[in-house]
Design an enzyme around this catalytic site. Structure first.
Site: not given
Ligand code: XBP
Ligand code: MG
Length: 254
Positions: A10, A12
């Site tokens: 993953d 973020d």
């Molecule tokens: C985390 C999310 C994303 C980011 C924002 O995703 O929910 O929406 O907060 O990114 P993960 P965008 O943990 O699966 O990586 O604004 O580009 O959608």
């Molecule tokens: Mg995440």
């Protein structure tokens, strides 16, 4: 049981602890630039993380605070435009080097490459956010270390739906049991588990209260030899921190 063949990361919250000081900041910059008096403070942003995906999160916020705006003509395009501005601000922030990787990630990815594990990414965030984070933290070549970068709108349903993991598995041409997903949240855990992939969760301040049942292990960091993480569930890693031998050991327990 197949041997561990690929790690699926993953982004973020997992590769970087970037929600509060990265994405949140960029959303607020986009709102201000559009002349909106919306402001997401750190606490509110934590609540809004209930919905994954930036456009989906803006829509969720509107449904809570400005529900009548969702009926305005052109609202979908408005959200898209706002989100494109947010991505521009977020990428600019990354380019300053302000968002580091979580401690232990660079070491773990280096070890994984030395061990010939295949690497992939499965995330709800936009593709340019992923490649810019990789470039600015691990160098230009690092984007090619990942055989597949499954990101953002590549699938219609974002986490906790399993779609992005199904996409990554298909691209890797691997059985789910040959992979291990590294996630930071219950949403991500559920997505990977629904695709049949075993998961290790490394949580953060926003996800520390998530229900992580079904994870092989839950820790509060990846750690390093002189900075050991706390193990919150599952067996203690053999060297005390998250490394390839410990990932292989957890994977055997799936
Ligand atoms: C985390 C999310 C994303 C980011 C924002 O995703 O929910 O929406 O907060 O990114 P993960 P965008 O943990 O699966 O990586 O604004 O580009 O959608
Ligand atoms: Mg995440």
């Amino acid at each position: 049981m197949p041997a561990l063949t690929a790690l699926i990361f993953d982004v973020d919250g997992t590769l970087a602890d970037n929600e509060c000081d990265g994405h949140r900041v960029a959303f607020n910059q986009a709102f201000a630039e559009a002349g909106l008096d919306w402001h997401w403070d750190a606490e509110r942003y934590g609540e809004l993380l209930a919905v994954t995906g930036g456009k989906e999160r803006i829509r969720y916020y509107l449904s809570q605070d400005w529900p009548q705006r969702l009926h305005e003509p052109g609202i979908d395009d408005y959200i898209k435009t706002l989100h494109a501005a947010k991505t521009r601000h977020y990428v600019a922030l990354l380019e300053t080097g302000a968002i580091p990787l979580r401690p232990g990630i660079k070491r773990l990815i280096t070890e994984a490459r030395q061990a010939d594990l295949r690497l992939a990414i499965a995330t709800t965030t936009s593709p340019v956010n992923v490649t810019t984070l990789l470039r600015t933290t691990l160098g230009e070549a690092s984007v090619d270390w990942f055989e597949v970068i499954a990101a953002g709108d590549i699938v219609p349903a974002k986490k906790p739906a399993p779609d992005v993991y199904h996409y990554a598995l298909k691209a890797l041409n691997l059985a789910p049991s040959a992979c291990l997903a590294l996630e930071d949240s219950a949403h991500g855990l559920r997505a990977a588990r629904a695709a049949g992939i075993p998961v290790v969760v490394v949580n953060n301040a926003y996800t520390q209260d998530d229900d992580c049942s079904g994870a092989l292990a839950v820790l509060d960091g990846f750690g390093d030899p002189y900075n050991l993480p706390t193990v919150l569930a599952g067996s203690t890693p053999m060297n005390g921190y998250v490394d390839i031998p410990s990932l292989r050991a957890w994977h055997k327990r799936q």
